[in-house]
Design an enzyme around this catalytic site. Structure first.
Site, PDB file in Angstrom:
ATOM      1  N   GLY A  12       0.810  -1.198   0.030  1.00  0.00           N
ATOM      2  CA  GLY A  12       0.029  -0.103  -0.122  1.00  0.00           C
ATOM      3  C   GLY A  12       0.933   1.172  -0.051  1.00  0.00           C
ATOM      4  O   GLY A  12       1.980   1.182   0.237  1.00  0.00           O
ATOM      5  N   ASP A  13       0.185   2.350  -0.189  1.00  0.00           N
ATOM      6  CA  ASP A  13       0.725   3.900  -0.210  1.00  0.00           C
ATOM      7  C   ASP A  13       1.899   3.998  -1.104  1.00  0.00           C
ATOM      8  O   ASP A  13       2.811   4.513  -1.043  1.00  0.00           O
ATOM      9  CB  ASP A  13       1.366   4.108   1.058  1.00  0.00           C
ATOM     10  CG  ASP A  13       0.375   4.052   2.396  1.00  0.00           C
ATOM     11  OD1 ASP A  13      -0.751   4.217   2.055  1.00  0.00           O
ATOM     12  OD2 ASP A  13       0.873   3.528   3.296  1.00  0.00           O
ATOM     13  N   LYS A  16      -1.013   5.769  -5.483  1.00  0.00           N
ATOM     14  CA  LYS A  16      -1.884   5.124  -6.158  1.00  0.00           C
ATOM     15  C   LYS A  16      -2.800   6.608  -6.617  1.00  0.00           C
ATOM     16  O   LYS A  16      -3.121   6.958  -7.850  1.00  0.00           O
ATOM     17  CB  LYS A  16      -2.932   4.202  -5.908  1.00  0.00           C
ATOM     18  CG  LYS A  16      -2.120   2.935  -5.587  1.00  0.00           C
ATOM     19  CD  LYS A  16      -3.209   1.898  -4.935  1.00  0.00           C
ATOM     20  CE  LYS A  16      -3.192   2.268  -3.527  1.00  0.00           C
ATOM     21  NZ  LYS A  16      -2.026   2.070  -2.521  1.00  0.00           N
ATOM     22  N   ASN A  38      -9.768   2.467   5.257  1.00  0.00           N
ATOM     23  CA  ASN A  38      -8.524   2.051   5.570  1.00  0.00           C
ATOM     24  C   ASN A  38      -7.435   2.808   4.603  1.00  0.00           C
ATOM     25  O   ASN A  38      -6.169   2.890   4.755  1.00  0.00           O
ATOM     26  CB  ASN A  38      -8.360   0.583   5.596  1.00  0.00           C
ATOM     27  CG  ASN A  38      -8.752  -0.109   4.364  1.00  0.00           C
ATOM     28  OD1 ASN A  38      -9.474   0.207   3.739  1.00  0.00           O
ATOM     29  ND2 ASN A  38      -8.673  -1.414   4.374  1.00  0.00           N
ATOM     30  N   GLY A  40      -5.873   5.663   2.139  1.00  0.00           N
ATOM     31  CA  GLY A  40      -5.656   7.049   2.144  1.00  0.00           C
ATOM     32  C   GLY A  40      -5.014   7.307   1.023  1.00  0.00           C
ATOM     33  O   GLY A  40      -3.785   7.211   0.780  1.00  0.00           O
ATOM     34  N   HIS A  41      -5.319   8.195   0.089  1.00  0.00           N
ATOM     35  CA  HIS A  41      -4.797   8.202  -1.352  1.00  0.00           C
ATOM     36  C   HIS A  41      -4.789   9.843  -1.392  1.00  0.00           C
ATOM     37  O   HIS A  41      -5.569  10.717  -1.449  1.00  0.00           O
ATOM     38  CB  HIS A  41      -5.704   7.870  -2.486  1.00  0.00           C
ATOM     39  CG  HIS A  41      -5.896   6.307  -2.430  1.00  0.00           C
ATOM     40  ND1 HIS A  41      -6.535   5.663  -3.442  1.00  0.00           N
ATOM     41  CD2 HIS A  41      -5.367   5.592  -1.550  1.00  0.00           C
ATOM     42  CE1 HIS A  41      -6.542   4.655  -3.084  1.00  0.00           C
ATOM     43  NE2 HIS A  41      -5.729   4.076  -1.937  1.00  0.00           N
ATOM     44  N   THR A 129      -5.938  -0.591  10.685  1.00  0.00           N
ATOM     45  CA  THR A 129      -6.363   0.809  10.816  1.00  0.00           C
ATOM     46  C   THR A 129      -7.403   1.128  11.695  1.00  0.00           C
ATOM     47  O   THR A 129      -7.839   2.278  12.011  1.00  0.00           O
ATOM     48  CB  THR A 129      -6.495   1.450   9.372  1.00  0.00           C
ATOM     49  OG1 THR A 129      -7.723   0.867   8.708  1.00  0.00           O
ATOM     50  CG2 THR A 129      -5.454   1.497   8.405  1.00  0.00           C
ATOM     51  N   GLN A 223      -4.806  -0.262  -1.063  1.00  0.00           N
ATOM     52  CA  GLN A 223      -3.874  -1.069  -0.488  1.00  0.00           C
ATOM     53  C   GLN A 223      -2.878  -1.765  -1.488  1.00  0.00           C
ATOM     54  O   GLN A 223      -2.791  -0.869  -2.498  1.00  0.00           O
ATOM     55  CB  GLN A 223      -4.696  -2.406   0.291  1.00  0.00           C
ATOM     56  CG  GLN A 223      -5.342  -2.041   1.552  1.00  0.00           C
ATOM     57  CD  GLN A 223      -6.728  -1.351   1.240  1.00  0.00           C
ATOM     58  OE1 GLN A 223      -7.521  -2.133   0.564  1.00  0.00           O
ATOM     59  NE2 GLN A 223      -6.986  -0.337   1.844  1.00  0.00           N
ATOM     60  N   THR A 238      -5.264  -7.070   4.620  1.00  0.00           N
ATOM     61  CA  THR A 238      -6.298  -6.624   4.966  1.00  0.00           C
ATOM     62  C   THR A 238      -7.579  -7.669   4.516  1.00  0.00           C
ATOM     63  O   THR A 238      -7.305  -8.782   4.129  1.00  0.00           O
ATOM     64  CB  THR A 238      -6.677  -5.295   4.022  1.00  0.00           C
ATOM     65  OG1 THR A 238      -7.845  -4.572   4.329  1.00  0.00           O
ATOM     66  CG2 THR A 238      -6.643  -5.656   2.339  1.00  0.00           C
TER      67      THR A 238
HETATM   68  P1  GDP Z   1      -1.419   5.820  -1.995  1.00  0.00           P
HETATM   69  O1  GDP Z   1      -2.046   5.224  -0.683  1.00  0.00           O
HETATM   70  O2  GDP Z   1      -0.840   4.768  -2.762  1.00  0.00           O
HETATM   71  O3  GDP Z   1      -2.470   6.895  -2.628  1.00  0.00           O
HETATM   72  O4  GDP Z   1      -0.470   6.815  -1.383  1.00  0.00           O
HETATM   73  P2  GDP Z   1      -0.337   7.645  -0.292  1.00  0.00           P
HETATM   74  O5  GDP Z   1      -0.835   8.581  -0.746  1.00  0.00           O
HETATM   75  O6  GDP Z   1      -0.942   6.889   1.052  1.00  0.00           O
HETATM   76  O7  GDP Z   1       1.120   7.644  -0.080  1.00  0.00           O
HETATM   77  C1  GDP Z   1       2.004   8.113  -0.823  1.00  0.00           C
HETATM   78  C2  GDP Z   1       2.552   9.585  -0.564  1.00  0.00           C
HETATM   79  O8  GDP Z   1       3.746   9.796  -1.306  1.00  0.00           O
HETATM   80  C3  GDP Z   1       1.969  10.737  -0.416  1.00  0.00           C
HETATM   81  O9  GDP Z   1       2.154  11.598   0.578  1.00  0.00           O
HETATM   82  C4  GDP Z   1       2.121  11.139  -1.785  1.00  0.00           C
HETATM   83  O10 GDP Z   1       2.065  12.775  -1.889  1.00  0.00           O
HETATM   84  C5  GDP Z   1       3.869  11.194  -1.857  1.00  0.00           C
HETATM   85  N1  GDP Z   1       3.964  10.960  -3.444  1.00  0.00           N
HETATM   86  C6  GDP Z   1       3.617  10.269  -4.254  1.00  0.00           C
HETATM   87  N2  GDP Z   1       4.507  10.392  -5.319  1.00  0.00           N
HETATM   88  C7  GDP Z   1       5.414  10.832  -4.913  1.00  0.00           C
HETATM   89  C8  GDP Z   1       6.799  10.772  -5.662  1.00  0.00           C
HETATM   90  O11 GDP Z   1       7.254  10.697  -6.569  1.00  0.00           O
HETATM   91  N3  GDP Z   1       7.736  11.644  -4.743  1.00  0.00           N
HETATM   92  C9  GDP Z   1       7.486  11.870  -3.524  1.00  0.00           C
HETATM   93  N4  GDP Z   1       8.531  12.409  -2.690  1.00  0.00           N
HETATM   94  N5  GDP Z   1       6.233  11.738  -3.029  1.00  0.00           N
HETATM   95  C10 GDP Z   1       5.455  11.099  -3.675  1.00  0.00           C
HETATM   96  P1  IMO Z   2      -3.723   2.612   0.649  1.00  0.00           P
HETATM   97  O1  IMO Z   2      -4.856   2.438  -0.340  1.00  0.00           O
HETATM   98  C1  IMO Z   2      -1.156   0.807   3.735  1.00  0.00           C
HETATM   99  C2  IMO Z   2      -2.727  -1.917   6.331  1.00  0.00           C
HETATM  100  C3  IMO Z   2      -2.935  -1.624   7.832  1.00  0.00           C
HETATM  101  C4  IMO Z   2      -2.641  -3.265   8.360  1.00  0.00           C
HETATM  102  C5  IMO Z   2      -3.406  -4.232   7.480  1.00  0.00           C
HETATM  103  C6  IMO Z   2      -4.878  -4.456   7.772  1.00  0.00           C
HETATM  104  O2  IMO Z   2      -3.666   3.917   1.270  1.00  0.00           O
HETATM  105  O3  IMO Z   2      -2.594   1.958   0.106  1.00  0.00           O
HETATM  106  P2  IMO Z   2      -7.158  -3.015   8.094  1.00  0.00           P
HETATM  107  O4  IMO Z   2      -7.491  -1.461   8.222  1.00  0.00           O
HETATM  108  O5  IMO Z   2      -7.396  -3.254   6.611  1.00  0.00           O
HETATM  109  O6  IMO Z   2      -7.870  -3.956   8.936  1.00  0.00           O
HETATM  110  O7  IMO Z   2      -5.682  -3.205   8.225  1.00  0.00           O
HETATM  111  O8  IMO Z   2      -3.405  -3.383   6.320  1.00  0.00           O
HETATM  112  N1  IMO Z   2      -3.515  -1.317   5.331  1.00  0.00           N
HETATM  113  C7  IMO Z   2      -2.888  -0.211   4.770  1.00  0.00           C
HETATM  114  N2  IMO Z   2      -1.420  -0.069   4.691  1.00  0.00           N
HETATM  115  N3  IMO Z   2      -1.978   1.728   2.730  1.00  0.00           N
HETATM  116  C8  IMO Z   2      -3.274   1.137   2.794  1.00  0.00           C
HETATM  117  O9  IMO Z   2      -4.068   1.546   1.879  1.00  0.00           O
HETATM  118  C9  IMO Z   2      -3.796   0.232   3.731  1.00  0.00           C
HETATM  119  N4  IMO Z   2      -4.891  -0.203   4.146  1.00  0.00           N
HETATM  120  C10 IMO Z   2      -4.845  -1.213   5.148  1.00  0.00           C
HETATM  121  O10 IMO Z   2      -1.752  -1.032   8.048  1.00  0.00           O
HETATM  122  O11 IMO Z   2      -1.352  -3.548   8.297  1.00  0.00           O
HETATM  123 MG    MG Z   3      -2.147   5.416   1.381  1.00  0.00          MG
END
Ligand code: GDP
Ligand code: IMO
Ligand code: MG
Length: 424
Positions: A12-13, A16, A38, A40-41, A129, A223, A238
């Site tokens: 995840g994270d 996306k 759960n 956070g985009h 989460t 995720q 998850t």
């Molecule tokens: P998602 O859940 O896959 O949408 O990712 P998140 O938003 O949770 O986490 C990605 C984090 O990295 C966010 O704070 C974005 O603003 C940041 N981000 C995305 N692409 C880049 C990148 O290419 N460089 C940097 N430094 N940050 C990025």
């Molecule tokens: P995005 O879409 C990162 C992780 C939680 C935990 C496990 C189970 O932003 O990439 P849950 O709340 O689903 O019962 O948690 O999955 N988890 C994530 N980690 N990014 C996420 O979503 C996540 N959604 C759940 O930290 O380890």
């Molecule tokens: Mg995220």
């Protein structure tokens, strides 16, 4: 027309939200197919940062319709907060959003059950989460769940009460304190009244009709593949299918409708919550990745665990999803590193392996690392990439057998290098 899918290949994270926002001008519809609050985009543009939890990341684009599909679980309190935040930023959410009647509802007692389950697990907790995801999917597969469409039925309150009472009994058996539940429920009911104004649809018909009419659809994963309920690092996962197949069941589209599969990964690795992470760095290099990458959860604010890129896991995720194009994010986070390490193989039970073992415990899996030279330079999407970064890209393309079509060089929409993109 076919549906393109964008999904995370790690834990995840991966970025996306940012990339869906960048790709949205190529699509008529952006659809979430699993997960819930759960997720956070994060999106950044015009000097502003937005974090979305339930709403698809196409919401800022005037000409795009956004769908919350049947595979998503919705907490009305979170959704209302998200909508109000967007409306406050002049985004006309109700014109751009439709919700599947079949999406399941997260009730306040689901959130309490999530907490109770984690408390009972003690040191073996998943690191959820605590948004009520697991208990809501359990009620879905247990055939007890409450769906958004039920709001339109006369017996909605009766059905809600019956399920709530069942949950309260379960919480009492677990000796879990339910103080404050009444206030949570009042807030929940108010939020349900608020979201009544949204456009509820039979999204499987809507999407298939749009495909027939040559509309372009992008399915947005939440995720990542290593958190998939079937293929992830079970039980530290998850409760939904985060892999490509989840787009079919979570939207009601046939497997033959899948077009491009964009697999997104960070140039290194992170994980929030418990569970195996073979390339995790518990030293100052890990801390440097966290600092440079600002690796703190978008939903919970928890510090993310950091480590080097794991190509064994990346290949696994690429295989499971049938990835056709890779997208690498956060390359800029590595700008100041002298060397970049990559895990190409595991050592399991004394033997070298390129597969994720069934018993996937960090203590049982020794990552075999290779070093590449860092580029030690600021990156700029308007200029050629440094040779060392091109080498890193070549290395990953060779190892995965998949082209990297986008490289993200910063959190802003504009900080994106499109190399050779194919869309529907
Ligand atoms: P998602 O859940 O896959 O949408 O990712 P998140 O938003 O949770 O986490 C990605 C984090 O990295 C966010 O704070 C974005 O603003 C940041 N981000 C995305 N692409 C880049 C990148 O290419 N460089 C940097 N430094 N940050 C990025
Ligand atoms: P995005 O879409 C990162 C992780 C939680 C935990 C496990 C189970 O932003 O990439 P849950 O709340 O689903 O019962 O948690 O999955 N988890 C994530 N980690 N990014 C996420 O979503 C996540 N959604 C759940 O930290 O380890
Ligand atoms: Mg995220």
């Amino acid at each position: 027309m076919q549906v393109d899918v964008l999904l995370g290949l790690q834990w995840g994270d991966e970025g996306k939200g940012k990339i869906v926002d960048v790709l949205t001008p190529n699509y008529d519809i952006i659809a979430r197919f699993q997960g819930g609050p759960n997720a956070g985009h994060t999106l950044e543009f015009d000097g502003k940062k937005h974090v979305l939890h339930t709403i698809p990341s196409g919401i800022f684009h005037e000409k795009t319709m956004n769908i919350i599909g049947n595979g998503v679980v919705i907490d009305p309190i979170v959704l209302r907060k998200e909508i109000l935040g967007l409306v406050g930023n002049d985004v006309p959410v109700s014109d751009r959003l439709k919700v599947s009647r079949k999406a399941h509802l997260i009730m306040p007692t689901h959130c309490l059950l999530d907490r109770a389950s984690e408390t009972a697990k003690g040191k073996d907790k998943i690191g959820s989460t605590l948004k009520g995801i697991g208990p809501t999917y359990m009620d879905k597969t247990g055939r007890n769940g409450l769906r958004i469409g039920d709001l339109e039925r006369a017996d909605f309150t009766k059905r809600y009460d019956a399920l709530r009472d069942k949950h309260v009994q379960m919480l009492e058996r677990l000796d879990f304190d339910i103080e404050g539940l009444e206030a949570m429920e009042n807030d929940w009911m108010e939020a349900m009244e608020y979201i009544r104004q949204l456009n509820f649809i039979n999204s499987e018909y809507y999407i298939n009709e749009k495909l027939k009419n040559e509309k372009r659809v992008l399915a947005e994963g939440a995720q990542g593949s290593l958190l998939d309920i079937d293929f992830g690092s079970y039980p530290y996962v998850t409760s939904s299918n985060t892999v490509c197949a989840g787009a079919c069941t979570g939207l009601g589209i046939a497997p033959s409708s899948i077009g491009e599969v964009y697999g997104i990964f960070k140039a290194y690795c992170t994980r929030v919550g418990s569970g195996p992470f073979p390339t995790e760095l518990l030293d100052e290099t890990g801390q440097k990745l966290r600092d440079e990458g600002n690796e703190y959860g978008s939903t919970t604010g928890r510090p993310r665990r950091c480590g080097w890129l794991d190509v064994v896991a990346l290949n696994y995720a690429t295989m499971l999803n049938g990835v056709t194009q890779l997208i690498m994010t956060k390359a800029d986070v590595l700008n100041s590193f002298d060397t970049i390490e990559v895990c190409k193989q595991y050592k399991v039970d004394g033997k070298r392996s390129e597969e994720l073992p069934f018993y996937y415990e960090s203590s049982e899996v020794e990552p075999k690392m290779e070093s590449l030279k860092g580029w030690k330079k600021e990156l700029d999407h308007t200029q050629e990439l440094p040779a060392e970064l091109e080498d890193y890209i070549d290395y990953i393309e060779t190892e995965t057998g998949c082209p990297i079509s986008i490289v993200s060089l910063g959190p802003d929409r504009t900080q994106t290098l499109v190399r050779d993109l194919h869309t529907v």
